[in-house]
Motif scaffolding. Structure first.
Motif, PDB file in Angstrom:
ATOM      1  N   LEU A 145     -18.181  10.287 -39.476  1.00 32.35           N
ATOM      2  CA  LEU A 145     -19.370   9.212 -39.617  1.00 32.35           C
ATOM      3  C   LEU A 145     -19.490   7.957 -38.971  1.00 32.35           C
ATOM      4  O   LEU A 145     -19.735   6.743 -38.502  1.00 32.35           O
ATOM      5  CB  LEU A 145     -19.893   9.138 -40.667  1.00 32.35           C
ATOM      6  N   ARG A 146     -17.883   7.145 -39.323  1.00 27.39           N
ATOM      7  CA  ARG A 146     -17.439   6.012 -38.498  1.00 27.39           C
ATOM      8  C   ARG A 146     -18.092   5.610 -36.738  1.00 27.39           C
ATOM      9  O   ARG A 146     -17.313   5.232 -36.514  1.00 27.39           O
ATOM     10  CB  ARG A 146     -16.447   5.326 -39.407  1.00 27.39           C
ATOM     11  N   GLN A 147     -17.750   6.490 -36.612  1.00 28.96           N
ATOM     12  CA  GLN A 147     -17.681   7.313 -34.660  1.00 28.96           C
ATOM     13  C   GLN A 147     -18.897   7.002 -34.058  1.00 28.96           C
ATOM     14  O   GLN A 147     -19.339   6.899 -32.716  1.00 28.96           O
ATOM     15  CB  GLN A 147     -17.008   8.482 -34.350  1.00 28.96           C
ATOM     16  N   LEU A 148     -20.024   7.578 -35.295  1.00 34.18           N
ATOM     17  CA  LEU A 148     -21.375   7.121 -34.718  1.00 34.18           C
ATOM     18  C   LEU A 148     -22.038   6.172 -34.367  1.00 34.18           C
ATOM     19  O   LEU A 148     -21.441   4.711 -35.527  1.00 34.18           O
ATOM     20  CB  LEU A 148     -22.127   8.353 -36.068  1.00 34.18           C
ATOM     21  N   PRO A 149     -22.760   5.889 -33.265  1.00 33.41           N
ATOM     22  CA  PRO A 149     -23.076   4.203 -33.538  1.00 33.41           C
ATOM     23  C   PRO A 149     -23.513   3.147 -34.139  1.00 33.41           C
ATOM     24  O   PRO A 149     -23.422   2.867 -34.297  1.00 33.41           O
ATOM     25  CB  PRO A 149     -24.195   4.733 -32.201  1.00 33.41           C
ATOM     26  N   PHE A 150     -24.996   4.029 -35.279  1.00 31.48           N
ATOM     27  CA  PHE A 150     -25.117   2.995 -35.594  1.00 31.48           C
ATOM     28  C   PHE A 150     -25.007   2.866 -37.061  1.00 31.48           C
ATOM     29  O   PHE A 150     -24.563   2.074 -37.726  1.00 31.48           O
ATOM     30  CB  PHE A 150     -26.830   2.879 -35.724  1.00 31.48           C
ATOM     31  N   ILE A 151     -24.553   4.357 -37.373  1.00 29.63           N
ATOM     32  CA  ILE A 151     -23.841   4.510 -38.685  1.00 29.63           C
ATOM     33  C   ILE A 151     -22.977   4.121 -38.750  1.00 29.63           C
ATOM     34  O   ILE A 151     -22.479   2.989 -39.727  1.00 29.63           O
ATOM     35  CB  ILE A 151     -24.142   5.965 -39.281  1.00 29.63           C
ATOM     36  N   GLY A 152     -21.623   3.808 -37.923  1.00 32.94           N
ATOM     37  CA  GLY A 152     -20.234   3.738 -37.397  1.00 32.94           C
ATOM     38  C   GLY A 152     -20.279   2.289 -38.031  1.00 32.94           C
ATOM     39  O   GLY A 152     -19.642   1.543 -38.864  1.00 32.94           O
ATOM     40  N   THR A 153     -21.420   1.474 -37.690  1.00 32.27           N
ATOM     41  CA  THR A 153     -21.379  -0.193 -37.712  1.00 32.27           C
ATOM     42  C   THR A 153     -21.930  -0.821 -39.027  1.00 32.27           C
ATOM     43  O   THR A 153     -21.491  -1.573 -39.869  1.00 32.27           O
ATOM     44  CB  THR A 153     -22.654  -1.337 -36.453  1.00 32.27           C
ATOM     45  N   PHE A 154     -22.436   0.469 -39.711  1.00 31.33           N
ATOM     46  CA  PHE A 154     -22.870   0.257 -41.048  1.00 31.33           C
ATOM     47  C   PHE A 154     -21.877   0.195 -42.533  1.00 31.33           C
ATOM     48  O   PHE A 154     -21.900  -0.816 -42.835  1.00 31.33           O
ATOM     49  CB  PHE A 154     -23.865   1.118 -41.602  1.00 31.33           C
ATOM     50  N   LEU A 155     -20.698   1.335 -41.583  1.00 35.88           N
ATOM     51  CA  LEU A 155     -20.260   1.294 -43.061  1.00 35.88           C
ATOM     52  C   LEU A 155     -18.869   0.207 -42.889  1.00 35.88           C
ATOM     53  O   LEU A 155     -17.646   0.446 -43.270  1.00 35.88           O
ATOM     54  CB  LEU A 155     -19.796   2.654 -41.879  1.00 35.88           C
ATOM     55  N   SER A 156     -19.077  -0.331 -41.450  1.00 33.51           N
ATOM     56  CA  SER A 156     -17.748  -0.900 -41.237  1.00 33.51           C
ATOM     57  C   SER A 156     -18.531  -2.748 -41.808  1.00 33.51           C
ATOM     58  O   SER A 156     -17.664  -3.652 -41.830  1.00 33.51           O
ATOM     59  CB  SER A 156     -17.456  -1.192 -40.111  1.00 33.51           C
ATOM     60  N   MET A 157     -19.199  -2.206 -42.345  1.00 37.91           N
ATOM     61  CA  MET A 157     -19.762  -3.945 -43.174  1.00 37.91           C
ATOM     62  C   MET A 157     -19.097  -4.320 -43.976  1.00 37.91           C
ATOM     63  O   MET A 157     -18.755  -3.756 -44.614  1.00 37.91           O
ATOM     64  CB  MET A 157     -21.118  -3.869 -43.559  1.00 37.91           C
ATOM     65  N   PRO A 158     -18.569  -5.627 -44.384  1.00 33.73           N
ATOM     66  CA  PRO A 158     -17.734  -5.995 -45.613  1.00 33.73           C
ATOM     67  C   PRO A 158     -17.488  -5.623 -46.994  1.00 33.73           C
ATOM     68  O   PRO A 158     -16.622  -4.810 -46.930  1.00 33.73           O
ATOM     69  CB  PRO A 158     -17.853  -7.670 -45.629  1.00 33.73           C
ATOM     70  N   TYR A 159     -18.642  -5.401 -47.172  1.00 27.55           N
ATOM     71  CA  TYR A 159     -18.608  -5.058 -48.583  1.00 27.55           C
ATOM     72  C   TYR A 159     -18.924  -3.928 -49.202  1.00 27.55           C
ATOM     73  O   TYR A 159     -18.431  -2.136 -49.231  1.00 27.55           O
ATOM     74  CB  TYR A 159     -19.619  -5.728 -49.962  1.00 27.55           C
ATOM     75  N   ILE A 160     -19.685  -2.513 -47.278  1.00 25.68           N
ATOM     76  CA  ILE A 160     -19.620  -1.455 -47.745  1.00 25.68           C
ATOM     77  C   ILE A 160     -18.479  -0.432 -47.125  1.00 25.68           C
ATOM     78  O   ILE A 160     -18.440   0.351 -47.634  1.00 25.68           O
ATOM     79  CB  ILE A 160     -20.716  -1.293 -46.556  1.00 25.68           C
ATOM     80  N   ARG A 161     -17.364  -1.370 -46.062  1.00 18.09           N
ATOM     81  CA  ARG A 161     -16.389  -0.788 -46.096  1.00 18.09           C
ATOM     82  C   ARG A 161     -15.386  -0.529 -47.511  1.00 18.09           C
ATOM     83  O   ARG A 161     -14.640   0.766 -47.277  1.00 18.09           O
ATOM     84  CB  ARG A 161     -16.187  -1.818 -44.894  1.00 18.09           C
ATOM     85  N   GLY A 162     -15.565  -1.614 -48.583  1.00 19.51           N
ATOM     86  CA  GLY A 162     -14.632  -1.346 -49.026  1.00 19.51           C
ATOM     87  C   GLY A 162     -15.046  -0.077 -50.180  1.00 19.51           C
ATOM     88  O   GLY A 162     -13.809   1.210 -50.804  1.00 19.51           O
ATOM     89  N   VAL A 163     -16.264   0.260 -50.198  1.00 17.26           N
ATOM     90  CA  VAL A 163     -16.168   1.083 -51.054  1.00 17.26           C
ATOM     91  C   VAL A 163     -16.522   2.371 -50.748  1.00 17.26           C
ATOM     92  O   VAL A 163     -16.098   3.277 -50.747  1.00 17.26           O
ATOM     93  CB  VAL A 163     -17.732   1.431 -51.470  1.00 17.26           C
ATOM     94  N   VAL A 164     -16.229   2.486 -49.243  1.00 23.04           N
ATOM     95  CA  VAL A 164     -16.647   4.047 -48.134  1.00 23.04           C
ATOM     96  C   VAL A 164     -14.924   4.243 -48.067  1.00 23.04           C
ATOM     97  O   VAL A 164     -14.487   4.954 -47.966  1.00 23.04           O
ATOM     98  CB  VAL A 164     -17.409   3.771 -46.985  1.00 23.04           C
ATOM     99  N   ASP A 165     -13.923   3.156 -48.221  1.00 22.65           N
ATOM    100  CA  ASP A 165     -12.421   3.185 -47.693  1.00 22.65           C
ATOM    101  C   ASP A 165     -12.073   4.108 -49.419  1.00 22.65           C
ATOM    102  O   ASP A 165     -10.854   4.959 -48.833  1.00 22.65           O
ATOM    103  CB  ASP A 165     -11.881   1.759 -48.012  1.00 22.65           C
ATOM    104  N   ARG A 166     -12.884   3.021 -50.382  1.00 25.43           N
ATOM    105  CA  ARG A 166     -12.124   3.599 -51.968  1.00 25.43           C
ATOM    106  C   ARG A 166     -12.804   5.387 -51.648  1.00 25.43           C
ATOM    107  O   ARG A 166     -12.288   6.320 -51.782  1.00 25.43           O
ATOM    108  CB  ARG A 166     -12.805   3.152 -52.702  1.00 25.43           C
ATOM    109  N   MET A 167     -13.922   6.094 -51.052  1.00 22.49           N
ATOM    110  CA  MET A 167     -14.537   7.145 -50.880  1.00 22.49           C
ATOM    111  C   MET A 167     -13.834   7.682 -50.430  1.00 22.49           C
ATOM    112  O   MET A 167     -13.753   8.774 -50.660  1.00 22.49           O
ATOM    113  CB  MET A 167     -15.620   7.055 -50.834  1.00 22.49           C
ATOM    114  N   ALA A 168     -13.209   7.164 -49.445  1.00 22.53           N
ATOM    115  CA  ALA A 168     -12.211   8.532 -48.415  1.00 22.53           C
ATOM    116  C   ALA A 168     -11.117   8.553 -49.370  1.00 22.53           C
ATOM    117  O   ALA A 168     -10.512   9.601 -48.600  1.00 22.53           O
ATOM    118  CB  ALA A 168     -12.414   7.862 -46.349  1.00 22.53           C
ATOM    119  N   GLY A 169     -10.596   7.732 -49.281  1.00 21.96           N
ATOM    120  CA  GLY A 169      -8.840   7.765 -50.181  1.00 21.96           C
ATOM    121  C   GLY A 169      -7.933   7.256 -49.097  1.00 21.96           C
ATOM    122  O   GLY A 169      -7.268   7.659 -49.272  1.00 21.96           O
TER     123      GLY A 169
END
Length: 138
Positions: free
Chosen positions: A108-132
């Motif tokens: 999902l991080r490699q997709l154009p719009f979704i990857g940008t969304f997942l790289s936002m500051p607060y969202i990145r931390g949550v997604v990193d924790r989910m991904a382990g």
């Protein structure tokens, strides 16, 4: 990667199963939609990877707790206990398929719009924790 006709049908069944389950939850745990979604999801998964691999996936010793919870949740949905069944089924689903989350998030991080969304500051931390994913202290 080329898919056979049975695998294409399996992808469609799995997708419709997920959509029916989502719709069943949105409509205040409608038992009929949840049951239909469960049937479509499991049959689609069987068509995608084959019956023998599906059996071996669910029968592995490491996945036994997830399998029991997943199947028990499906049975509770069938026996008119949709809320409790979905809670137990979700726990089993996370135990069974939790190993795939890092792969899905990396995709999902490699997709154009979704990857940008997942790289936002607060969202990145949550997604990193989910991904382990681990971060170094340096």
């Amino acid at each position: 990667m080329w898919l056979s006709d049975a695998q294409k049908i399996g992808v469609a069944l799995t997708t419709f199963g997920g959509l029916f389950m989502l719709l069943g939850v949105m409509l205040f745990f409608d038992g009929a939609l949840l049951a239909l979604g469960n049937i479509l999801f499991v049959s689609g998964l069987t068509l995608i990877i084959g019956p023998q691999k599906t059996f071996y996936f669910f029968a592995r010793k490491q996945k036994l707790r997830g399998t029991v919870c997943f199947v028990g949740g499906i049975l509770l949905v069938f026996f008119k206990r949709p809320f409790i069944g979905m809670m137990i089924e979700t726990f089993g689903f996370l135990n069974l398929f939790g190993d795939f989350f890092p792969v899905v998030i990396t995709f999902l991080r490699q997709l154009p719009f979704i990857g940008t969304f997942l790289s936002m500051p607060y969202i990145r931390g949550v997604v990193d924790r989910m991904a382990g994913s681990r971060t170094s202290a340096v």
